[in-house]
Design an enzyme around this catalytic site. Sequence first.
Site, PDB file in Angstrom:
ATOM      1  N   TYR A 114       8.391   7.347 -13.489  1.00  0.00           N
ATOM      2  CA  TYR A 114       8.387   6.887 -12.094  1.00  0.00           C
ATOM      3  C   TYR A 114       7.400   7.787 -11.374  1.00  0.00           C
ATOM      4  O   TYR A 114       6.585   8.457 -11.998  1.00  0.00           O
ATOM      5  CB  TYR A 114       9.847   7.007 -11.604  1.00  0.00           C
ATOM      6  CG  TYR A 114      10.148   6.451 -10.254  1.00  0.00           C
ATOM      7  CD1 TYR A 114       9.865   5.130  -9.922  1.00  0.00           C
ATOM      8  CD2 TYR A 114      10.785   7.242  -9.300  1.00  0.00           C
ATOM      9  CE1 TYR A 114      10.189   4.634  -8.672  1.00  0.00           C
ATOM     10  CE2 TYR A 114      11.113   6.747  -8.049  1.00  0.00           C
ATOM     11  CZ  TYR A 114      10.807   5.438  -7.742  1.00  0.00           C
ATOM     12  OH  TYR A 114      11.134   4.953  -6.514  1.00  0.00           O
ATOM     13  N   ARG A 128      -0.014  -2.609  -2.632  1.00  0.00           N
ATOM     14  CA  ARG A 128       0.084  -1.264  -2.049  1.00  0.00           C
ATOM     15  C   ARG A 128       0.921  -0.396  -2.975  1.00  0.00           C
ATOM     16  O   ARG A 128       2.082  -0.117  -2.726  1.00  0.00           O
ATOM     17  CB  ARG A 128       0.702  -1.384  -0.645  1.00  0.00           C
ATOM     18  CG  ARG A 128       0.399  -0.264   0.273  1.00  0.00           C
ATOM     19  CD  ARG A 128       1.677   0.377   0.763  1.00  0.00           C
ATOM     20  NE  ARG A 128       2.573   0.655  -0.353  1.00  0.00           N
ATOM     21  CZ  ARG A 128       3.775   1.151  -0.230  1.00  0.00           C
ATOM     22  NH1 ARG A 128       4.277   1.365   0.929  1.00  0.00           N
ATOM     23  NH2 ARG A 128       4.533   1.408  -1.292  1.00  0.00           N
ATOM     24  N   LYS A 161      10.772   0.991 -12.106  1.00  0.00           N
ATOM     25  CA  LYS A 161      11.960   0.879 -11.247  1.00  0.00           C
ATOM     26  C   LYS A 161      13.152   0.393 -12.070  1.00  0.00           C
ATOM     27  O   LYS A 161      14.263   0.879 -11.923  1.00  0.00           O
ATOM     28  CB  LYS A 161      11.710  -0.118 -10.112  1.00  0.00           C
ATOM     29  CG  LYS A 161      10.728   0.381  -9.091  1.00  0.00           C
ATOM     30  CD  LYS A 161      11.427   1.053  -7.937  1.00  0.00           C
ATOM     31  CE  LYS A 161      10.422   1.827  -7.106  1.00  0.00           C
ATOM     32  NZ  LYS A 161      10.891   2.325  -5.853  1.00  0.00           N
ATOM     33  N   GLU A 163       8.803  -4.802  -4.006  1.00  0.00           N
ATOM     34  CA  GLU A 163       8.295  -3.460  -4.250  1.00  0.00           C
ATOM     35  C   GLU A 163       6.784  -3.418  -4.055  1.00  0.00           C
ATOM     36  O   GLU A 163       6.064  -4.253  -4.617  1.00  0.00           O
ATOM     37  CB  GLU A 163       8.635  -3.139  -5.723  1.00  0.00           C
ATOM     38  CG  GLU A 163       8.628  -1.723  -6.098  1.00  0.00           C
ATOM     39  CD  GLU A 163       9.573  -0.856  -5.303  1.00  0.00           C
ATOM     40  OE1 GLU A 163      10.773  -1.138  -5.256  1.00  0.00           O
ATOM     41  OE2 GLU A 163       9.100   0.129  -4.727  1.00  0.00           O
ATOM     42  N   ASP A 164       6.330  -2.507  -3.253  1.00  0.00           N
ATOM     43  CA  ASP A 164       4.900  -2.230  -3.100  1.00  0.00           C
ATOM     44  C   ASP A 164       4.059  -3.451  -2.720  1.00  0.00           C
ATOM     45  O   ASP A 164       2.945  -3.646  -3.219  1.00  0.00           O
ATOM     46  CB  ASP A 164       4.354  -1.548  -4.371  1.00  0.00           C
ATOM     47  CG  ASP A 164       4.855  -0.107  -4.465  1.00  0.00           C
ATOM     48  OD1 ASP A 164       5.607   0.314  -3.565  1.00  0.00           O
ATOM     49  OD2 ASP A 164       4.506   0.596  -5.420  1.00  0.00           O
ATOM     50  N   ASP A 211      12.535  -2.210  -1.177  1.00  0.00           N
ATOM     51  CA  ASP A 211      12.828  -0.795  -1.407  1.00  0.00           C
ATOM     52  C   ASP A 211      11.948   0.125  -0.569  1.00  0.00           C
ATOM     53  O   ASP A 211      12.391   1.175  -0.123  1.00  0.00           O
ATOM     54  CB  ASP A 211      12.653  -0.476  -2.898  1.00  0.00           C
ATOM     55  CG  ASP A 211      13.053   0.947  -3.190  1.00  0.00           C
ATOM     56  OD1 ASP A 211      14.171   1.324  -2.807  1.00  0.00           O
ATOM     57  OD2 ASP A 211      12.235   1.697  -3.755  1.00  0.00           O
ATOM     58  N   ASP A 212      10.692  -0.276  -0.363  1.00  0.00           N
ATOM     59  CA  ASP A 212       9.780   0.595   0.400  1.00  0.00           C
ATOM     60  C   ASP A 212      10.255   0.741   1.842  1.00  0.00           C
ATOM     61  O   ASP A 212      10.014   1.766   2.474  1.00  0.00           O
ATOM     62  CB  ASP A 212       8.360   0.024   0.382  1.00  0.00           C
ATOM     63  CG  ASP A 212       7.916  -0.229  -1.035  1.00  0.00           C
ATOM     64  OD1 ASP A 212       7.893   0.726  -1.815  1.00  0.00           O
ATOM     65  OD2 ASP A 212       7.655  -1.398  -1.378  1.00  0.00           O
ATOM     66  N   ASN A 257       3.492  10.048  -1.319  1.00  0.00           N
ATOM     67  CA  ASN A 257       3.265  10.152  -2.771  1.00  0.00           C
ATOM     68  C   ASN A 257       1.844   9.731  -3.081  1.00  0.00           C
ATOM     69  O   ASN A 257       1.255   8.980  -2.314  1.00  0.00           O
ATOM     70  CB  ASN A 257       4.217   9.198  -3.509  1.00  0.00           C
ATOM     71  CG  ASN A 257       5.661   9.573  -3.337  1.00  0.00           C
ATOM     72  OD1 ASN A 257       6.016  10.721  -3.470  1.00  0.00           O
ATOM     73  ND2 ASN A 257       6.494   8.586  -3.030  1.00  0.00           N
TER      74      ASN A 257
HETATM   75  P1  NAD Z   1       1.819   2.002   4.975  1.00  0.00           P
HETATM   76  O1  NAD Z   1       0.445   1.713   4.523  1.00  0.00           O
HETATM   77  O2  NAD Z   1       2.713   0.889   5.353  1.00  0.00           O
HETATM   78  O3  NAD Z   1       1.728   2.995   6.249  1.00  0.00           O
HETATM   79  C1  NAD Z   1       0.888   4.099   6.333  1.00  0.00           C
HETATM   80  C2  NAD Z   1       0.857   4.566   7.778  1.00  0.00           C
HETATM   81  O4  NAD Z   1       0.183   5.818   7.825  1.00  0.00           O
HETATM   82  C3  NAD Z   1       0.131   3.633   8.726  1.00  0.00           C
HETATM   83  O5  NAD Z   1       0.835   3.541   9.931  1.00  0.00           O
HETATM   84  C4  NAD Z   1      -1.199   4.341   8.972  1.00  0.00           C
HETATM   85  O6  NAD Z   1      -1.749   4.074  10.248  1.00  0.00           O
HETATM   86  C5  NAD Z   1      -0.771   5.784   8.866  1.00  0.00           C
HETATM   87  N1  NAD Z   1      -1.890   6.665   8.550  1.00  0.00           N
HETATM   88  C6  NAD Z   1      -2.838   6.499   7.610  1.00  0.00           C
HETATM   89  N2  NAD Z   1      -3.717   7.510   7.657  1.00  0.00           N
HETATM   90  C7  NAD Z   1      -3.320   8.327   8.635  1.00  0.00           C
HETATM   91  C8  NAD Z   1      -3.820   9.518   9.172  1.00  0.00           C
HETATM   92  N3  NAD Z   1      -4.935  10.069   8.714  1.00  0.00           N
HETATM   93  N4  NAD Z   1      -3.147  10.093  10.196  1.00  0.00           N
HETATM   94  C9  NAD Z   1      -2.020   9.541  10.685  1.00  0.00           C
HETATM   95  N5  NAD Z   1      -1.499   8.397  10.206  1.00  0.00           N
HETATM   96  C10 NAD Z   1      -2.142   7.797   9.203  1.00  0.00           C
HETATM   97  O7  NAD Z   1       2.460   2.874   3.851  1.00  0.00           O
HETATM   98  P2  NAD Z   1       4.029   3.194   3.624  1.00  0.00           P
HETATM   99  O8  NAD Z   1       4.663   2.182   2.767  1.00  0.00           O
HETATM  100  O9  NAD Z   1       4.657   3.454   4.922  1.00  0.00           O
HETATM  101  O10 NAD Z   1       3.936   4.507   2.729  1.00  0.00           O
HETATM  102  C11 NAD Z   1       3.329   5.664   3.232  1.00  0.00           C
HETATM  103  C12 NAD Z   1       3.562   6.821   2.287  1.00  0.00           C
HETATM  104  O11 NAD Z   1       4.952   7.064   2.158  1.00  0.00           O
HETATM  105  C13 NAD Z   1       3.026   6.594   0.876  1.00  0.00           C
HETATM  106  O12 NAD Z   1       2.357   7.740   0.453  1.00  0.00           O
HETATM  107  C14 NAD Z   1       4.268   6.406   0.058  1.00  0.00           C
HETATM  108  O13 NAD Z   1       4.099   6.899  -1.255  1.00  0.00           O
HETATM  109  C15 NAD Z   1       5.264   7.236   0.805  1.00  0.00           C
HETATM  110  N6  NAD Z   1       6.636   6.796   0.532  1.00  0.00           N
HETATM  111  C16 NAD Z   1       7.514   7.717   0.094  1.00  0.00           C
HETATM  112  C17 NAD Z   1       8.795   7.355  -0.213  1.00  0.00           C
HETATM  113  C18 NAD Z   1       9.774   8.394  -0.677  1.00  0.00           C
HETATM  114  O14 NAD Z   1       9.421   9.505  -0.802  1.00  0.00           O
HETATM  115  N7  NAD Z   1      11.004   8.070  -0.940  1.00  0.00           N
HETATM  116  C19 NAD Z   1       9.179   6.032  -0.095  1.00  0.00           C
HETATM  117  C20 NAD Z   1       8.261   5.085   0.381  1.00  0.00           C
HETATM  118  C21 NAD Z   1       6.982   5.489   0.697  1.00  0.00           C
END
Ligand code: NAD
Length: 596
Positions: free
Chosen positions: A127, A180, A198, A270-271, A293-294, A435
């Site tokens: 994962y 994504r 997953k 997912e993603d 899940d996201d 991540n």
């Molecule tokens: P997303 O693309 O939906 O959202 C990303 C957000 O970040 C957007 O609002 C964008 O405007 C903002 N952003 C991008 N660059 C930026 C910058 N330089 N400064 C400020 N804001 C910025 O993505 P998401 O699904 O929300 O996922 C985002 C991150 O969260 C990923 O890295 C993902 O791996 C991580 N994530 C972690 C977990 C976990 O740890 N359990 C779960 C889900 C997602």
Amino acid sequence: NSATTSSYNKGRGPRVKLRTTWSLRPCVSTCRWTHTKEKGKPLMLNPRTNKGMAFSLQERQILGIHGLLPPKVETQDLQAMRFQNNLKKMTDPLEKYIYLMGIQERNERLFYRVLMEDIEELMPIVYTPTVGLACTQYGHIFRRPKGLFISILDKGHIRSILDNWPETNVSAVVVTDGERILGLGDLGVYGMGIPVGKLCLYTACAGIRPEKCLPVVIDVGTDNETLLKDPLYMGLYQKRDRSQAYDDLIDEFMEAVVEKYGQDTLIQFEDFGNHNAFRFLRKYREKYCTFNDDIQGTASVALAGLLAAQRAVGKPITEHRVLFLGAGEAALGIANLIVMAMMEKGMTQAEARKKIWMFDKYGLLVNGRREEMDSNQEAFVHDSPGNVQSFLDAVNIIKPTAIIGVSGAGRLFTHDVLKAMGTLNERPIIFALSNPTNKAECTAEEAYTLTNGKCLFASGSPFGPVTMGDGRVFTPGQGNNAYIFPGVALAVILSGVRHISDTVFLEAAKALAEQLTDKELEEGRLYPPLSNIREVSVQMAVKLVEYVYAKGMAFRYPEPMDKKGFVRATVWNTNYDSFLPDTYDWPGVSYSPKSN
Ligand code: NAD
């Protein structure tokens, strides 16, 4: 019989006379043999039935595989030891991933046995973060397909594609369109690694039988130019179809799944890209048994971390102010669940929303901002609190008790931001959830050292323990969605929930947070050790089954009175099945299980 076996083991030829063609007498027992039509080599080539050298002598003889294996009969313990030794010799995570996936392709029970025994070590391989790397390399490391590939060219034929999947009793589907993938962006059909990973955790963490799980990738093209130019890419060579045909394809997919596997089949999204993820969640959540899940899994695990942290801070959730870095799927999912948790403690929705701020790539979400904001973000758009030019300004002006990084944009919790959080709060809450590891907003070491060990830290990808200059050791929490989705899935599948309400994720967060002991909290953990994840998931599932029956959301009747026993009785284990009938008798061979 035992005499036959022992004489064989002395190195003499088998005294059992084997038939080259045989027909088995009707077997009235519940042995595995009655379930499988396979025998001979196909039995060994099927990872679900293969036991490698653990096939007993009798099995080898009656199943027609005698001589196809080295003569020694091994136990699963020994096989697992060999497997673990080989893994220990490998240093490259991708090499480990390929090796593990190879075992999954050959011997499923052995794979899960090793994965479950060393889940803390191996989860980051099957994962996040290694699965992300594996997805980027999918075209180069591909051996055998492990899920279903549905492309936009298959429109109108999805049901017949599902009919090609060999398992008929599927209860859970994990689907991606690859747009994504983690924080890595559009990987097209290479996203298949995610549903596969997953679903491995459905089984490893919650004991859901592997044959009940179906990984699916929907290929509508990719906007990843590198992949489109790569002759080894395996998906459609076209830009993503964003027309009505894409929506129609997803509609057809949802309908085909329930038609084939039943109305209460769980479908985990997912993603998917941000826009589609929210759209599909809204569109399908009342019609199908589905969750994203996201959005929802992430929300639940992050809220569980906050609930644990508030125990250490000593302030109720209603007194926290949360500033997000990132305003996408993860941020909005977490924010909405925090609002629900605050409302449960007596706040109005409007009051709760005021406690949450978001800062995205264009700056703070405030009224009158020039850059576009979407309707999902509206709830968290407030009047400007002052002149905010940077995230550091936002921290200094809003004075959050917690900052949550979900931007996927790398080290944006700068040293100044971390120091400011340490100055503003007795116990600052700092979650760097992006991540993979190199996208995390800060490292665990930075968070602890720059706040003098005061912070409560969690990350999306794992970080090792941090030893401070004064000898204090902190074990950072990993806000891993795997703490949530397997337990939720187990509860949903078992209780026949038709629509998964957000309150289920709120309950899951509470069930997770309360499993953290005071001692673990003192060590700096915000989640129970990953090594306990199976027990954590099963206990969570018990709580959720109790909850959904109490709230009238469960449709599997009769309602089990002993919910704990009900959940525990279904949990799959990795012991090999016997392929032998309980008793059989034919010339030259008499067998009863005791002699095996
Ligand atoms: P997303 O693309 O939906 O959202 C990303 C957000 O970040 C957007 O609002 C964008 O405007 C903002 N952003 C991008 N660059 C930026 C910058 N330089 N400064 C400020 N804001 C910025 O993505 P998401 O699904 O929300 O996922 C985002 C991150 O969260 C990923 O890295 C993902 O791996 C991580 N994530 C972690 C977990 C976990 O740890 N359990 C779960 C889900 C997602």
